[in-house]
Write a protein that holds these residues in place. Structure first.
Motif, PDB file in Angstrom:
ATOM      1  N   ARG A 132       0.848  -1.181   0.000  1.00 35.64           N
ATOM      2  CA  ARG A 132       0.000   0.000   0.000  1.00 35.64           C
ATOM      3  C   ARG A 132       0.890   1.239   0.000  1.00 35.64           C
ATOM      4  N   THR A 133       0.351   2.357  -0.524  1.00 38.16           N
ATOM      5  CA  THR A 133       1.118   3.599  -0.559  1.00 38.16           C
ATOM      6  C   THR A 133       1.134   4.213   0.835  1.00 38.16           C
ATOM      7  N   THR A 134       2.275   4.867   1.145  1.00 38.92           N
ATOM      8  CA  THR A 134       2.430   5.464   2.481  1.00 38.92           C
ATOM      9  C   THR A 134       2.006   6.918   2.507  1.00 38.92           C
ATOM     10  N   GLY A 135       1.776   7.524   1.322  1.00 36.71           N
ATOM     11  CA  GLY A 135       1.440   8.948   1.272  1.00 36.71           C
ATOM     12  C   GLY A 135       2.655   9.824   1.081  1.00 36.71           C
ATOM     13  N   ALA A 136       3.868   9.258   1.222  1.00 33.66           N
ATOM     14  CA  ALA A 136       5.103  10.011   1.011  1.00 33.66           C
ATOM     15  C   ALA A 136       5.609   9.761  -0.400  1.00 33.66           C
ATOM     16  N   THR A 137       6.462  10.681  -0.893  1.00 31.69           N
ATOM     17  CA  THR A 137       7.055  10.541  -2.222  1.00 31.69           C
ATOM     18  C   THR A 137       8.566  10.520  -2.104  1.00 31.69           C
ATOM     19  N   ALA A 138       9.213   9.951  -3.111  1.00 31.25           N
ATOM     20  CA  ALA A 138      10.670   9.893  -3.158  1.00 31.25           C
ATOM     21  C   ALA A 138      11.088   9.975  -4.613  1.00 31.25           C
ATOM     22  N   THR A 139      12.356  10.218  -4.827  1.00 37.31           N
ATOM     23  CA  THR A 139      12.892  10.281  -6.192  1.00 37.31           C
ATOM     24  C   THR A 139      13.862   9.137  -6.391  1.00 37.31           C
ATOM     25  N   ARG A 140      13.950   8.698  -7.635  1.00 37.57           N
ATOM     26  CA  ARG A 140      14.883   7.625  -7.986  1.00 37.57           C
ATOM     27  C   ARG A 140      15.298   7.810  -9.439  1.00 37.57           C
ATOM     28  N   GLU A 241      25.711  19.174 -20.789  1.00 35.99           N
ATOM     29  CA  GLU A 241      26.128  18.103 -19.892  1.00 35.99           C
ATOM     30  C   GLU A 241      25.100  16.974 -19.939  1.00 35.99           C
ATOM     31  N   ASP A 242      25.606  15.733 -19.645  1.00 33.32           N
ATOM     32  CA  ASP A 242      24.730  14.560 -19.545  1.00 33.32           C
ATOM     33  C   ASP A 242      24.255  14.419 -18.110  1.00 33.32           C
ATOM     34  N   THR A 243      22.968  14.198 -17.930  1.00 34.55           N
ATOM     35  CA  THR A 243      22.387  14.032 -16.596  1.00 34.55           C
ATOM     36  C   THR A 243      21.579  12.743 -16.549  1.00 34.55           C
ATOM     37  N   GLU A 244      21.486  12.155 -15.354  1.00 34.02           N
ATOM     38  CA  GLU A 244      20.621  10.989 -15.149  1.00 34.02           C
ATOM     39  C   GLU A 244      19.186  11.471 -14.930  1.00 34.02           C
ATOM     40  N   VAL A 245      18.270  10.829 -15.632  1.00 37.35           N
ATOM     41  CA  VAL A 245      16.863  11.216 -15.518  1.00 37.35           C
ATOM     42  C   VAL A 245      16.310  10.647 -14.207  1.00 37.35           C
ATOM     43  N   SER A 246      15.682  11.482 -13.412  1.00 36.95           N
ATOM     44  CA  SER A 246      15.086  11.070 -12.140  1.00 36.95           C
ATOM     45  C   SER A 246      13.575  11.171 -12.237  1.00 36.95           C
ATOM     46  N   GLU A 247      12.899  10.362 -11.436  1.00 38.15           N
ATOM     47  CA  GLU A 247      11.448  10.409 -11.400  1.00 38.15           C
ATOM     48  C   GLU A 247      10.982  10.434  -9.953  1.00 38.15           C
ATOM     49  N   THR A 248       9.843  11.061  -9.747  1.00 39.26           N
ATOM     50  CA  THR A 248       9.241  11.111  -8.419  1.00 39.26           C
ATOM     51  C   THR A 248       8.140  10.068  -8.359  1.00 39.26           C
ATOM     52  N   TYR A 249       8.157   9.244  -7.303  1.00 39.09           N
ATOM     53  CA  TYR A 249       7.177   8.170  -7.183  1.00 39.09           C
ATOM     54  C   TYR A 249       6.671   8.106  -5.740  1.00 39.09           C
ATOM     55  N   GLU A 250       5.529   7.447  -5.577  1.00 39.44           N
ATOM     56  CA  GLU A 250       4.957   7.261  -4.249  1.00 39.44           C
ATOM     57  C   GLU A 250       5.585   6.033  -3.606  1.00 39.44           C
ATOM     58  N   THR A 251       6.049   6.184  -2.385  1.00 37.92           N
ATOM     59  CA  THR A 251       6.663   5.053  -1.686  1.00 37.92           C
ATOM     60  C   THR A 251       5.575   4.083  -1.228  1.00 37.92           C
ATOM     61  N   GLU A 252       5.930   2.795  -1.190  1.00 39.27           N
ATOM     62  CA  GLU A 252       4.996   1.744  -0.793  1.00 39.27           C
ATOM     63  C   GLU A 252       5.572   0.942   0.370  1.00 39.27           C
ATOM     64  N   GLU A 253       4.685   0.315   1.126  1.00 41.87           N
ATOM     65  CA  GLU A 253       5.108  -0.554   2.220  1.00 41.87           C
ATOM     66  C   GLU A 253       4.388  -1.893   2.100  1.00 41.87           C
ATOM     67  N   VAL A 254       5.066  -2.926   2.611  1.00 40.97           N
ATOM     68  CA  VAL A 254       4.495  -4.272   2.611  1.00 40.97           C
ATOM     69  C   VAL A 254       3.937  -4.544   4.009  1.00 40.97           C
ATOM     70  N   TYR A 255       2.706  -5.007   4.094  1.00 44.36           N
ATOM     71  CA  TYR A 255       2.082  -5.295   5.375  1.00 44.36           C
ATOM     72  C   TYR A 255       1.368  -6.639   5.299  1.00 44.36           C
ATOM     73  N   THR A 256       1.091  -7.204   6.466  1.00 42.77           N
ATOM     74  CA  THR A 256       0.418  -8.502   6.562  1.00 42.77           C
ATOM     75  C   THR A 256      -1.065  -8.289   6.817  1.00 42.77           C
ATOM     76  N   THR A 257      -1.901  -8.873   5.980  1.00 41.28           N
ATOM     77  CA  THR A 257      -3.348  -8.761   6.162  1.00 41.28           C
ATOM     78  C   THR A 257      -3.815  -9.685   7.293  1.00 41.28           C
TER      79      THR A 257
END
Length: 280
Positions: A132-140, A241-257
């Protein structure tokens, strides 16, 4: 006296012969009542001829031998006792073949059993895992690259050449010639003749005419020109200059139902089983 002793011994022997078989028979009857079917085999093994056991026969023989010894000793002793005739070995009664036990008849039948099923209370248990999404974002970084301008400029040679004036001048011969007066004078005969009378005389002389002329020289013409230089052309360009392309995504967590298991009430059920029983 010997006669009395012999009569006494004969009487004792007779009583023994009468009493011992009865005692033996009574003992054998008691063994038959306690041992059941095994008594028949034991009685047959112990019995001698006429229903007398081997122990009874041995007792009677021992009593007879003792009586004979007493009678010999009371009659004066010195007589040689006759060799007793050996008691013949009784022929054993053959053991009867036991009656075979009949094989019981076994049959299979189906029986019905009532089984009590215990009830269980409701409970929760861990289930499968999910994300499930945690509501936070990160870049990669995406693994792709791109180019962008840095805002700075630089120059580089283009590989072509050109000429340009240096601002200085120089002279060079043109390959052509010209004449010019030098500013000096000279004389030369012209090839013509004339006459003249010398002063004080009347004679006439002929002479070559001499002329004065300006000296002329031949020279190579020159031109004045602006000096030039050859140079490599340069261009001004934007630095990239050459740059690495970054993207912003929603972080996810694994939980037990969590799985809720409902309660089960106690109940009964019937089941059939196969059993065996003896039918005779």
């Amino acid at each position: 006296m010997n006669k009395i002793s012999k009569n006494l011994l004969a009487a004792i022997s007779g009583i023994a012969l009468i009493v011992f078989p009865q005692l033996t028979i009574a003992e054998e009857n008691s063994e038959e009542s306690s041992d059941g079917g095994a008594a028949a085999g034991n009685a047959a093994a112990k019995s001698a001829i006429g229903g007398v056991s081997a122990g009874t026969i041995a007792a009677v023989v021992a009593i007879a031998a003792a009586a004979a010894a007493i009678s010999d000793s009371g009659s004066g002793g010195g007589a040689i006792a006759p060799t007793p005739t050996p008691t013949p070995t009784p022929t054993p009664t053959p053991t009867p073949t036991p009656t075979p036990t009949p094989t019981p008849t076994i049959e299979e039948y189906v029986t019905e059993v009532v089984v009590d099923i215990a009830g269980t209370a409701a409970y929760t248990a861990p289930g499968a895992t999910a994300t499930r999404t945690t509501g936070a974002t990160a870049t990669r970084t995406t693994g792709a690259t791109a180019t962008r301008t840095t805002g700075a400029t630089a120059t580089r040679t283009t590989g072509a050449t050109a000429t340009r004036t240096t601002g200085a001048t120089a002279t060079r011969t043109t390959g052509a010639t010209a004449t010019r007066t030098t500013g000096a004078t000279a004389t030369r005969t012209s090839g013509a003749t004339a006459t003249r009378s010398p002063a004080g005389t009347t004679a006439v002389e002929e002479y070559e005419v001499v002329e004065e002329y300006e000296v002329v020289e031949t020279y190579q013409t020159e031109s004045e020109y602006q000096t030039e230089s050859e140079y490599q052309t340069a261009e001004t360009y934007d630095v990239v200059e050459d740059t690495e392309v970054s993207e912003t995504y929603e972080t996810e967590e694994v939980y037990t139902t969590t799985v809720t298991v409902p309660a089960v009430a106690a109940s009964t059920a019937t089941a059939t089983a196969t059993a065996t029983r003896e039918v005779n």
